[in-house]
Scaffold this active site. Structure first.
Site, PDB file in Angstrom:
ATOM      1  CB  SER A 177      -0.945   0.006   1.205  1.00 40.88           C
ATOM      2  OG  SER A 177      -0.218   0.024   2.411  1.00 40.88           O
ATOM      3  CE  LYS A 182      -3.785   1.234   4.679  1.00 41.77           C
ATOM      4  NZ  LYS A 182      -3.585   0.739   3.302  1.00 41.77           N
TER       5      LYS A 182
END
Length: 819
Positions: free
Chosen positions: A713, A756
């Site tokens: 990511s 996140k």
């Protein structure tokens, strides 16, 4: 030897002792007198059963027939001799002339004894062998004409005969020693017999052989021949005794131990009964009573009856008894088709769930839906729910709240580190110490077939080992189509788990067996916002800790600003577990003042935090300045929730080498290589000279090098960092990004979006770049989590650079030296 019945023998010895008389062994003079005695022409005949009388031998006999009693009394009163002859068949009570042997013994009656039971016992001594020529009459008893039985009793005293007699004595003495039923005094008698003829007769009379064999010995005319036959019989008996003793010696130890154990167990059983303990019969009756109320099926009932019958036949001291007893106790203690009643009040259930947990709307909604359908339909297979999320967000405690809301029994079973399939399915009952699996054990413990069953840490189950695969065993437990007939190895029959509401918990889905994951309904539980943590602390954590520490709510208070500082400066987690520990530590500090009676400030103040909790462990996460090229903020997911991370890159003169540091995993290193190669391939689009890649070395670093990092990511973050470094352009302020990159320039979706986003909000970031395919994940997130955030959805890597980089150069840009 000594074939006479025990009762006769013992009586004979007792009688002699009581009269203080001694019946002497036959001397030489007695033998001569006996041989010289004339045999009358006629003698009354006394039939004997099961024995043969030899000359010179004294034996006791019990007289029961009226004829025989009359004969004995008349002969004893007249001091007359009688003839004693053995019956051919001892079963005949009233023998005829043809039922008697023709050779017998003339005898004298030594004493008549009247027994307490009414029987008459007679002690007789043999004199000479006779032969019945004719039975004259049988009224009132047998009277026969008799003659002397011709025999050759002359002995040639040579060495052979002496050896024969010596062997006969030795064998007799050996038999007496080996046989526990013969008194040792008999050996003394054998040694002191002077007459060899009497010795042969004495041993013949006491041989342990059939009556027919003894009769044959009596009819042998020569003493030498008779002695040889007796010696053969003695040899055979000695061999049998030795073999018998040898066998007894082999099993003596085991028999002694068994007998000792039996006696001790009988004593223990008696003691237990005296103390009110349970015997075998009580245990069986208790099992029967419990079985009467069971709601089990016909199949289970038949198995129980069969095993109970088997238990009744087993010795309570045998090992199998306890195995069968434990099995039957397990059967009657299991809640076969026994269910608790669900509370179908949906508002009540919603109230309970809201009381115990703040947020977690998806899970609450699913439970209320289940209750609603159950209320309408009346019967429904329970869902298999898997709550997945970081530690401390309330997954395990939620299971207890569900049980309280439904008013069901609650079970929690930790699966962390489980490596043995038998923990799930149990062991076969034939093994020593066998038990049912933990599933059946837990259901037996709560006595309900429809509890809320929390399978904690299902992602920590160890895979296939030499003990089997526990994950594979869980497939049957968690499959609604199969768990109606769950098979436990110990029970050896099916148990219905379809009404059990299974709630599994996990921190990650990656380590769960794919087939197992497919059988569960996955519900993600993300971390909490700062505001949520403050609310949870206020509603749940603080009251709980005050109660556990014995402190009243009026004695300690946590202002909102103080709680916020605890969360920001002393914890870094998605859940609230660490927060609860810090609250407990502060309350313990105040409890000391309360216990000592000292005065203290009720409200926690800012300056007290550092004194009680120490220096701040964490600084508030924040994005960094965009005045330096190559430094970009990324978003990462960890086991404890979302975090921001920084990607830093720098250039130095060299030959185009690339160095990566920061404890990076293989996947993350590959992402850096992809970003570097993509930038080289598309340098012309960004006005980057190809010489920058050959004359400058690249160093990329991700801070906090002690923490391992991996995953794809950070790909877009690395790309942006390299593009900023080689173009010396500024990165947009207050921006963060996450996404996987490919060599063809695509941006792929990633997971952990909610965690996140929370990390971005904590760092005061307002703009987030993510893959367009993640837009659906954003739409599922509650509005309160994304309030104040701007999302830029991208499909290609060039779109990332267009939105992340400004046209403006950084202050003090690097001046590249080119040819």
């Amino acid at each position: 030897m000594f074939r006479q019945t025990e009762s006769n023998e013992n009586f004979f010895l007792d009688a002699v002792d009581s009269e203080t008389e001694f019946i002497p062994l036959l001397s030489q003079e007695d033998e001569e007198m006996m041989n010289a005695e004339e045999i009358p022409e006629k003698l009354p005949i006394l039939p004997l059963r099961n024995t043969v009388l030899f000359p010179g031998v004294v034996i006791p006999i019990t007289v029961g027939r009226d004829k025989s009693i009359q004969l004995i009394r008349e002969a004893y009163s007249g001091k007359k001799s009688i003839g004693v002859v053995a019956q051919k068949d001892s079963e005949i009570d009233d023998p005829k002339a043809g039922d008697l042997y023709r050779v017998g013994t003339m005898a004298s009656i030594m004493k008549i004894l009247q027994m307490p039971d009414g029987n008459t016992t007679v002690i007789i001594q043999g004199k000479k062998r006779i032969k019945i020529e004719e039975i004259v009459t049988d009224v009132p008893y047998f009277l026969a004409r008799v003659t002397n039985f011709e025999s050759n009793e002359k002995i040639i005293e040579d060495d052979n005969f002496q050896a024969l007699i010596s062997s006969l004595k030795d064998l007799s003495i050996q038999i007496i020693k080996l046989s526990p039923n013969i008194p040792s005094d008999a050996a003394f008698a054998i040694k002191n017999i002077e007459s060899t003829v009497f010795l042969v007769n004495f041993v013949s009379s006491n041989l342990n052989i059939k009556t027919t064999e003894k009769q044959k010995l009596l009819e042998i005319s020569e003493v030498v021949g008779r002695a040889k036959k007796v010696l053969q019989a003695l040899s055979k008996e000695l061999q049998m005794l030795e073999l018998k003793n040898e066998i007894q010696d082999k099993v003596k130890t085991d028999l002694d131990k068994q007998q000792r154990d039996y006696i001790l167990n009988q004593q223990l059983k008696t003691i237990q009964e005296e103390l009110g303990g349970t015997s075998q019969q009580h245990e069986i009756e208790e099992l029967r009573e419990k079985a009467k109320d069971k709601k089990w099926s016909k199949e289970v009932s038949e198995i129980f009856s069969k095993e109970l019958t088997k238990l009744m036949r087993i010795n309570p001291n045998a090992m199998d008894y306890s195995i069968h007893l434990s099995y039957l106790e397990t059967l009657v203690e299991l809640p076969w088709n026994e269910y608790t009643s669900d509370n179908f009040d949906l508002k009540h259930a919603q109230k309970i769930l809201d009381q115990d947990h703040y947020g977690l709307e998806k899970v609450k909604e699913r439970i209320i839906e289940y209750l609603a359908v159950l209320k309408l339909k009346g019967d429904m297979k329970s869902p298999i729910i898997c709550l997945t999320g970081p530690p401390g967000v309330g997954k395990t405690s939620l299971g207890k709240s569900i049980a309280r809301a439904l008013e069901r029994k609650y079970i929690r079973m930790s699966l962390g580190g489980l490596r043995d399939e038998a923990e799930i399915r149990g062991h076969r009952k034939t093994y020593i110490g066998a038990l049912p699996g933990r599933i059946i054990q837990s259901i037996k413990k709560v006595k309900s077939s429809n509890p809320v069953f929390v399978l904690d840490e299902i992602d920590k189950v160890i895979g296939a080992t030499h003990n089997g695969d526990p994950s594979a065993a869980m497939l049957e437990v968690l499959d609604p189509e199969q768990n109606t007939s769950f098979h436990d190895n110990y029970l050896e029959m099916e148990f219905d788990l379809s009404k059990v509401l299974f709630v599994a918990t996990a921190n990650t889905l990656n380590t769960i067996h794919p087939a197992l994951r497919d059988r569960m309904e996955i519900i993600d539980i993300s971390g909490y916002l700062l505001e949520e943590k403050i609310e949870i602390a206020k509603r749940h954590l603080t009251p709980k800790q005050l109660k556990e520490h014995g402190v009243k709510s009026t004695q300690v208070a946590f202002p909102k600003i103080i709680m916020q500082k605890i969360i920001e400066n002393y914890t870094r987690e998605s859940g609230v577990r660490s927060l609860e520990k810090h609250i407990a530590k502060i309350i313990r500090n105040k409890a000391r003042y309360i216990a000592e009676g000292e005065s203290f400030e009720r409200k926690i103040k800012d300056e007290e935090l550092e004194k009680i909790l120490g220096a701040s462990k964490f600084q508030k996460e924040q994005s960094i300045s965009n005045e330096m090229a190559g430094v970009v903020t990324g978003l990462a997911w960890t086991a404890v929730g979302g975090e921001i991370l920084f990607v830093e890159a720098s250039l130095s003169l060299g030959k185009g080498n690339m160095t990566l540091t920061g404890n990076l995993g293989d996947v993350m290193k590959e992402s850096a290589t992809l970003a570097y190669e993509y930038l080289k391939a598309h340098a012309n689009l960004l006005d980057i000279s190809p010489e920058h890649f050959t004359k400058y070395n690249l160093h990329m670093h991700i801070p906090e090098g002690a923490t391992p990092k991996d995953g794809p990511s950070a790909g877009v973050t690395m790309l942006t960092s390299l593009a900023s470094l080689y173009t010396q352009r500024k990165v947009r302020a207050n921006i963060a990004m996450t996404g996987e990159i490919t060599l063809r320039g695509k941006v792929l979706p990633v997971g952990g979006i909610k965690e996140k986003i929370l990390a971005a909000k904590r760092a005061n970031i307002h703009t987030i770049i993510i893959s367009k395919e993640n837009e659906k994940d954003i739409n599922e997130i509650s509005e309160k989590y994304i309030k104040g955030l701007k999302f830029i959805y991208v499909d290609t890597m060039l779109e990332v650079l267009e939105n992340a980089l400004l046209k403006e150069k950084v202050s003090n840009p690097v001046k590249f030296k080119l040819n």
